[in-house]
Write a protein that holds these residues in place. Structure first.
Motif, mmCIF file in Angstrom:
data_model
loop_
_atom_site.group_PDB
_atom_site.id
_atom_site.type_symbol
_atom_site.label_atom_id
_atom_site.label_comp_id
_atom_site.label_asym_id
_atom_site.label_seq_id
_atom_site.Cartn_x
_atom_site.Cartn_y
_atom_site.Cartn_z
ATOM 1 N N GLU A 1 31.291 -34.771 45.753
ATOM 2 C CA GLU A 1 30.299 -33.856 46.299
ATOM 3 C C GLU A 1 30.925 -32.560 46.804
ATOM 4 O O GLU A 1 30.219 -31.656 47.255
ATOM 5 C CB GLU A 1 29.537 -34.533 47.448
ATOM 6 C CG GLU A 1 28.776 -35.776 47.051
ATOM 7 C CD GLU A 1 27.653 -35.482 46.070
ATOM 8 O OE1 GLU A 1 27.084 -34.368 46.156
ATOM 9 O OE2 GLU A 1 27.333 -36.341 45.243
ATOM 10 N N LEU A 2 32.259 -32.492 46.788
ATOM 11 C CA LEU A 2 32.995 -31.302 47.240
ATOM 12 C C LEU A 2 32.700 -30.965 48.706
ATOM 13 O O LEU A 2 32.571 -29.799 49.093
ATOM 14 C CB LEU A 2 32.673 -30.089 46.361
ATOM 15 C CG LEU A 2 32.984 -30.222 44.866
ATOM 16 C CD1 LEU A 2 32.565 -28.967 44.123
ATOM 17 C CD2 LEU A 2 34.458 -30.509 44.635
ATOM 18 N N VAL A 3 32.620 -31.998 49.543
ATOM 19 C CA VAL A 3 32.321 -31.817 50.963
ATOM 20 C C VAL A 3 33.208 -32.727 51.793
ATOM 21 O O VAL A 3 33.404 -33.900 51.463
ATOM 22 C CB VAL A 3 30.839 -32.135 51.271
ATOM 23 C CG1 VAL A 3 30.586 -32.110 52.781
ATOM 24 C CG2 VAL A 3 29.918 -31.154 50.574
ATOM 25 N N VAL A 4 33.753 -32.184 52.879
ATOM 26 C CA VAL A 4 34.506 -32.980 53.837
ATOM 27 C C VAL A 4 34.011 -32.641 55.234
ATOM 28 O O VAL A 4 33.717 -31.477 55.535
ATOM 29 C CB VAL A 4 36.031 -32.733 53.723
ATOM 30 C CG1 VAL A 4 36.395 -31.289 54.055
ATOM 31 C CG2 VAL A 4 36.811 -33.697 54.595
ATOM 32 N N LYS B 1 32.851 -27.000 52.652
ATOM 33 C CA LYS B 1 32.856 -27.059 51.193
ATOM 34 C C LYS B 1 34.301 -26.986 50.717
ATOM 35 O O LYS B 1 35.074 -26.147 51.181
ATOM 36 C CB LYS B 1 32.049 -25.901 50.625
ATOM 37 C CG LYS B 1 32.050 -25.797 49.113
ATOM 38 C CD LYS B 1 31.060 -24.741 48.653
ATOM 39 C CE LYS B 1 31.396 -23.367 49.175
ATOM 40 N NZ LYS B 1 30.480 -22.317 48.663
ATOM 41 N N VAL B 2 34.696 -27.884 49.826
ATOM 42 C CA VAL B 2 36.039 -27.850 49.243
ATOM 43 C C VAL B 2 35.912 -27.616 47.745
ATOM 44 O O VAL B 2 34.834 -27.775 47.170
ATOM 45 C CB VAL B 2 36.810 -29.154 49.532
ATOM 46 C CG1 VAL B 2 36.967 -29.354 51.032
ATOM 47 C CG2 VAL B 2 36.124 -30.365 48.900
ATOM 48 N N LEU B 3 37.029 -27.232 47.119
ATOM 49 C CA LEU B 3 36.997 -26.888 45.699
ATOM 50 C C LEU B 3 38.190 -27.487 44.970
ATOM 51 O O LEU B 3 39.242 -27.744 45.593
ATOM 52 C CB LEU B 3 37.010 -25.368 45.524
ATOM 53 C CG LEU B 3 35.739 -24.632 45.946
ATOM 54 C CD1 LEU B 3 35.966 -23.138 45.917
ATOM 55 C CD2 LEU B 3 34.574 -25.008 45.042
ATOM 56 N N GLU C 1 45.344 -34.447 52.520
ATOM 57 C CA GLU C 1 44.331 -35.386 52.025
ATOM 58 C C GLU C 1 43.568 -34.777 50.848
ATOM 59 O O GLU C 1 43.304 -35.449 49.840
ATOM 60 C CB GLU C 1 43.365 -35.733 53.152
ATOM 61 C CG GLU C 1 42.297 -36.750 52.785
ATOM 62 C CD GLU C 1 42.851 -38.139 52.530
ATOM 63 O OE1 GLU C 1 42.181 -38.912 51.801
ATOM 64 O OE2 GLU C 1 43.942 -38.450 53.043
ATOM 65 N N LEU C 2 43.228 -33.498 50.949
ATOM 66 C CA LEU C 2 42.517 -32.840 49.855
ATOM 67 C C LEU C 2 43.402 -32.714 48.617
ATOM 68 O O LEU C 2 42.941 -32.935 47.488
ATOM 69 C CB LEU C 2 42.047 -31.448 50.292
ATOM 70 C CG LEU C 2 41.049 -31.385 51.452
ATOM 71 C CD1 LEU C 2 40.744 -29.931 51.801
ATOM 72 C CD2 LEU C 2 39.768 -32.132 51.118
ATOM 73 N N ALA C 3 44.667 -32.360 48.822
ATOM 74 C CA ALA C 3 45.585 -32.192 47.689
ATOM 75 C C ALA C 3 45.761 -33.491 46.916
ATOM 76 O O ALA C 3 45.940 -33.475 45.695
ATOM 77 C CB ALA C 3 46.933 -31.679 48.187
ATOM 78 N N ALA C 4 45.725 -34.618 47.616
ATOM 79 C CA ALA C 4 45.854 -35.913 46.943
ATOM 80 C C ALA C 4 44.698 -36.165 45.977
ATOM 81 O O ALA C 4 44.827 -36.964 45.046
ATOM 82 C CB ALA C 4 45.918 -37.040 47.981
ATOM 83 N N ARG C 5 43.589 -35.467 46.187
ATOM 84 C CA ARG C 5 42.428 -35.564 45.284
ATOM 85 C C ARG C 5 42.297 -34.326 44.406
ATOM 86 O O ARG C 5 41.259 -34.121 43.781
ATOM 87 C CB ARG C 5 41.145 -35.747 46.104
ATOM 88 C CG ARG C 5 41.143 -36.967 47.016
ATOM 89 C CD ARG C 5 41.200 -38.259 46.228
ATOM 90 N NE ARG C 5 40.988 -39.417 47.067
ATOM 91 C CZ ARG C 5 39.824 -40.036 47.230
ATOM 92 N NH1 ARG C 5 38.766 -39.615 46.557
ATOM 93 N NH2 ARG C 5 39.722 -41.079 48.014
ATOM 94 N N LEU D 1 41.048 -26.172 50.454
ATOM 95 C CA LEU D 1 40.213 -25.248 51.213
ATOM 96 C C LEU D 1 40.398 -23.875 50.579
ATOM 97 O O LEU D 1 41.473 -23.283 50.667
ATOM 98 C CB LEU D 1 40.641 -25.214 52.678
ATOM 99 C CG LEU D 1 40.494 -26.526 53.459
ATOM 100 C CD1 LEU D 1 41.114 -26.383 54.844
ATOM 101 C CD2 LEU D 1 39.028 -26.942 53.561
ATOM 102 N N ALA D 2 39.372 -23.361 49.956
ATOM 103 C CA ALA D 2 39.527 -22.146 49.152
ATOM 104 C C ALA D 2 39.805 -20.910 49.994
ATOM 105 O O ALA D 2 40.315 -19.917 49.472
ATOM 106 C CB ALA D 2 38.281 -21.920 48.296
ATOM 107 N N PHE D 3 39.491 -20.935 51.282
ATOM 108 C CA PHE D 3 39.731 -19.741 52.104
ATOM 109 C C PHE D 3 41.148 -19.712 52.677
ATOM 110 O O PHE D 3 41.498 -18.787 53.408
ATOM 111 C CB PHE D 3 38.689 -19.633 53.225
ATOM 112 C CG PHE D 3 38.582 -20.846 54.116
ATOM 113 C CD1 PHE D 3 39.341 -20.937 55.269
ATOM 114 C CD2 PHE D 3 37.718 -21.881 53.805
ATOM 115 C CE1 PHE D 3 39.235 -22.035 56.105
ATOM 116 C CE2 PHE D 3 37.603 -22.993 54.635
ATOM 117 C CZ PHE D 3 38.365 -23.071 55.782
#
Length: 351
Positions: A57-60, A170-172, A74-78, A82-84
């Motif tokens: 869902e691109l949400v954390v 929102k994550v990307l 944690e995000l990098a593992a997936r 964080l685009a900003f």
């Protein structure tokens, strides 16, 4: 409501009743931004951890005291990010701190959705107001348009409106490929090139000019990055500078000389040819080392359609607001924090 949040609400209620100022503290890596706050320190680091994460869902959703580096790992593992690109300044930097100060890194210049401002990626927040009440705004879905967007109003508020508890972001996906190009040029040529390149459909995700050298970062699909490299030319270099730039570890930021952050349109000229300058975001963010009077720097920025904030050097952090804008800010403060206890005078000298 868990015990940590309940305890914070109780503390705020008691402080409001006693009109006791509270100095909000997270990782304490941005304490030098804004005015000094006198009052009881309120440590927000116990509010940490990932509440929910839905990669599909691109949400954390995270607690505000969560360290940025832990969230990004944690995000990098997936394969996400964080685009900003929030600046970290030090390892202890927290998500709450980056939202409260509203600071974005080099990828701020990239076209949506691969970049943008912090507020563009905030979907919802939970905050404790100055009465000790827990309030929730926004949501956890990207298409959320119900009501006034108070959640984004918390971005850049420096804690004067409320204590961040949870933040939904929102994550990307991370770009498939990235490349950094180097060009030797003066500032005038760099600004001219950047204005031209920004008008083209190029996968630009970072730019920095300093000391006679312009670097560009390209991000996206392999074919798009390869085509942009052929079109732009330049020398491909190892991407070693973007993290240092993002976290203000670049040599430009070292030293005791006054440091100014100037936000102006890309069409603005340089402030002065003889002042050390670092230019980011396609020309829209200028970092200036200058001992010129604050009034002169702020007036120059205003003439060119922007504003200037003093990060180091003794001048007030924010440009003084005109009366009408100040009145609006004061009314907002009164609604969220009627006793005026949350980070008083951190953002504006008047409250």
């Amino acid at each position: 409501m868990d015990a940590a949040v309940t305890d914070l609400c109780d503390v705020v209620r008691a402080a409001a009743a006693a009109r006791e100022p509270l100095r909000l503290r997270g990782g304490d890596t941005r304490h030098w931004l804004g005015g000094a706050v006198a009052g009881r320190e309120l440590d927000l680091r116990p509010l940490s951890g990932i509440v929910s994460y839905e990669p599909s869902e691109l949400v954390v959703t995270v607690r505000a005291g969560t360290r940025i580096d832990e969230l990004e790992a944690e995000l990098a593992a997936r394969g996400q990010m964080l685009a900003f690109e929030p600046p970290r300044f030090a390892p202890a930097s927290t998500v709450g701190g980056c939202i409260a100060t509203g600071l974005a890194g080099p990828r701020r210049m990239a076209r949506q959705p691969l970049g943008g401002a912090v507020r563009d990626h905030v979907l919802g927040v939970s905050v404790i107001d100055g009465r000790g009440g827990l309030l929730s705004f926004g949501g956890t879905v990207i298409k959320n348009v119900a009501g006034y967007d108070v959640s984004r109003m918390m971005v850049g508020s420096f804690g004067v409106l409320g204590i961040l508890v949870d933040v939904s972001l929102k994550v990307l996906p991370r770009p498939v490929e990235e490349a950094t190009l180097r060009f030797e040029c003066d500032a005038g040529q760099a600004l001219e090139w950047l204005r031209t390149w920004q008008a083209r459909p190029l996968p630009l995700s970072g730019s920095v000019w300093c000391g006679g050298e312009l670097q560009l970062r390209l991000s996206g699909a392999s074919a798009a990055v390869a085509a942009a490299r052929r079109e732009l030319g330049g020398e491909r270099v190892e991407a070693t500078s973007w993290q240092a730039l993002r976290d203000h570890q670049h040599p430009f930021f070292a030293g005791a000389a006054p440091l100014w952050r100037i936000a102006v349109p890309a069409t603005a000229p340089r402030f002065a040819d003889n002042e050390p300058e670092l230019i980011e975001w396609g020309g829209m963010q200028r970092w200036l080392r200058s001992a010129q009077p604050a009034e002169q720097i702020r007036a120059w920025a205003s003439r060119h359609g922007g504003h200037a904030s003093c990060w180091r050097g003794g001048a007030p952090f924010m440009t003084p607001l005109p009366p009408a804008a100040l009145a609006i800010q004061q009314r907002l403060k009164q609604q969220f924090d009627p006793a005026g206890i949350l980070n008083p005078r951190r953002l504006f000298a008047e409250f």
